[in-house]
Scaffold this active site. Structure first.
Site, PDB file in Angstrom:
ATOM      1  N   ASP A  87       0.864  -1.175   0.000  1.00 45.97           N
ATOM      2  CA  ASP A  87       0.000   0.000   0.000  1.00 45.97           C
ATOM      3  C   ASP A  87       0.911   1.239   0.000  1.00 45.97           C
ATOM      4  OD1 ASP A  87      -2.540   1.278   0.322  1.00 45.97           O
ATOM      5  OD2 ASP A  87      -2.273   1.384   2.467  1.00 45.97           O
ATOM      6  N   PHE A 129     -10.117  -0.220  -0.436  1.00 45.01           N
ATOM      7  CA  PHE A 129      -9.893  -1.172   0.651  1.00 45.01           C
ATOM      8  C   PHE A 129     -10.431  -2.544   0.267  1.00 45.01           C
ATOM      9  CE2 PHE A 129     -10.629  -3.391   4.599  1.00 45.01           C
ATOM     10  CZ  PHE A 129      -9.416  -3.189   5.242  1.00 45.01           C
ATOM     11  N   ARG A 189     -10.090 -12.884   6.747  1.00 40.42           N
ATOM     12  CA  ARG A 189      -8.850 -13.434   6.168  1.00 40.42           C
ATOM     13  C   ARG A 189      -9.088 -14.789   5.509  1.00 40.42           C
ATOM     14  NH1 ARG A 189      -4.489 -10.342   7.978  1.00 40.42           N
ATOM     15  NH2 ARG A 189      -4.588  -9.538  10.091  1.00 40.42           N
TER      16      ARG A 189
HETATM   17  P1  IMP Z   1       1.901  -0.520   3.814  1.00 39.12           P
HETATM   18  O1  IMP Z   1       2.965  -0.565   4.873  1.00 39.12           O
HETATM   19  O2  IMP Z   1       1.160   0.792   3.823  1.00 39.12           O
HETATM   20  O3  IMP Z   1       2.407  -0.873   2.429  1.00 39.12           O
HETATM   21  O4  IMP Z   1       0.762  -1.526   4.216  1.00 39.12           O
HETATM   22  C1  IMP Z   1       0.931  -2.860   4.226  1.00 39.12           C
HETATM   23  C2  IMP Z   1      -0.088  -3.544   5.111  1.00 39.12           C
HETATM   24  O5  IMP Z   1      -1.302  -2.785   5.310  1.00 39.12           O
HETATM   25  C3  IMP Z   1      -0.506  -4.813   4.421  1.00 39.12           C
HETATM   26  O6  IMP Z   1       0.379  -5.871   4.693  1.00 39.12           O
HETATM   27  C4  IMP Z   1      -1.903  -5.026   4.979  1.00 39.12           C
HETATM   28  O7  IMP Z   1      -1.828  -5.727   6.182  1.00 39.12           O
HETATM   29  C5  IMP Z   1      -2.438  -3.630   5.235  1.00 39.12           C
HETATM   30  N1  IMP Z   1      -3.314  -3.173   4.123  1.00 39.12           N
HETATM   31  C6  IMP Z   1      -3.046  -2.257   3.179  1.00 39.12           C
HETATM   32  N2  IMP Z   1      -4.076  -2.104   2.325  1.00 39.12           N
HETATM   33  C7  IMP Z   1      -5.038  -2.967   2.741  1.00 39.12           C
HETATM   34  C8  IMP Z   1      -6.373  -3.286   2.239  1.00 39.12           C
HETATM   35  O8  IMP Z   1      -6.874  -2.762   1.238  1.00 39.12           O
HETATM   36  N3  IMP Z   1      -7.051  -4.233   2.953  1.00 39.12           N
HETATM   37  C9  IMP Z   1      -6.545  -4.859   4.053  1.00 39.12           C
HETATM   38  N4  IMP Z   1      -5.311  -4.589   4.537  1.00 39.12           N
HETATM   39  C10 IMP Z   1      -4.559  -3.641   3.890  1.00 39.12           C
END
Ligand code: IMP
Length: 178
Positions: free
Chosen positions: A106, A155, A168
């Site tokens: 993300d 999301f 999950r």
């Molecule tokens: P980042 O550090 O912002 O890249 O986020 C990574 C983590 O955020 C992922 O491993 C997920 O656990 C959570 N995450 C990000 N986007 C989503 C989503 O759309 N649905 C559910 N979990 C998400």
């Protein structure tokens, strides 16, 4: 696939099991090709990657080892703010080829922090494999080596991904229905 309710939110079908499995096989075949002569360590990032990790590894035909890690963050006791700690890595990764397996990238904060921590342990190479990638949300410059599917900044839920710990176990992916 129907609209589902998880806690207080409604989600609609988004990526079918069939399309997910095709993406997983695509990632596996690239990795199989790139590591023909190596013995990589697949490091699954918990909790979200468990389903992707299991399906991916079923299509990997390399000699390899597997392990799981988790990034725990807590507030530091001094002014430096958030501190990140890696949980679960028991093996010595010095000189080894690492493939980090993520459910979704993300903002990229998680993978950049993990990369930083693992680099200090002197791995020979560290590559990233993620099932889903949100290019519009990504704030880092670090390359993402293997991507199953790019998705918009919405999301999503299921196939390892959760909403408040739930969902999950769904075998396909849903998106918030607003
Ligand atoms: P980042 O550090 O912002 O890249 O986020 C990574 C983590 O955020 C992922 O491993 C997920 O656990 C959570 N995450 C990000 N986007 C989503 C989503 O759309 N649905 C559910 N979990 C998400």
């Amino acid at each position: 696939m129907d609209i589902i309710t998880v806690k207080d939110k409604s989600f609609k079908p988004y990526i079918s099991e069939e399309d997910l499995q095709a993406s997983v096989r695509k990632v596996a075949s690239k990795i199989n090709n790139d590591y023909k002569d190596g013995t990589p360590i697949f490091l699954g990032i918990l909790n979200g990657s468990f389903m992707f990790f299991g399906d991916l590894l079923k299509s990997i035909d390399l000699e390899c080892t597997v392990s799981f890690i988790k990034l725990a963050s807590y507030e530091g006791t001094n002014s430096t703010g958030e501190v990140n700690e890696l949980i679960g890595l028991k093996e010595n990764i010095e000189g080894k080829d690492i493939i980090l397996v993520e459910d979704i990238v993300d903002t990229g904060n998680t993978l950049v922090k993990l990369h930083e921590i693992l680099s200090k342990k002197k791995a020979r190479s560290i590559k990233i494999a993620t099932l889903l990638y949100k290019p519009e949300a990504y704030k880092k410059h670090h390359p993402i080596d293997y991507v199953g599917m790019e998705i918009p900044n919405d999301f999503v839920l299921g196939y390892g991904l959760d909403y408040d710990g739930l969902g999950r176990n769904l075998s396909s992916i849903y998106v918030l229905n607003d």
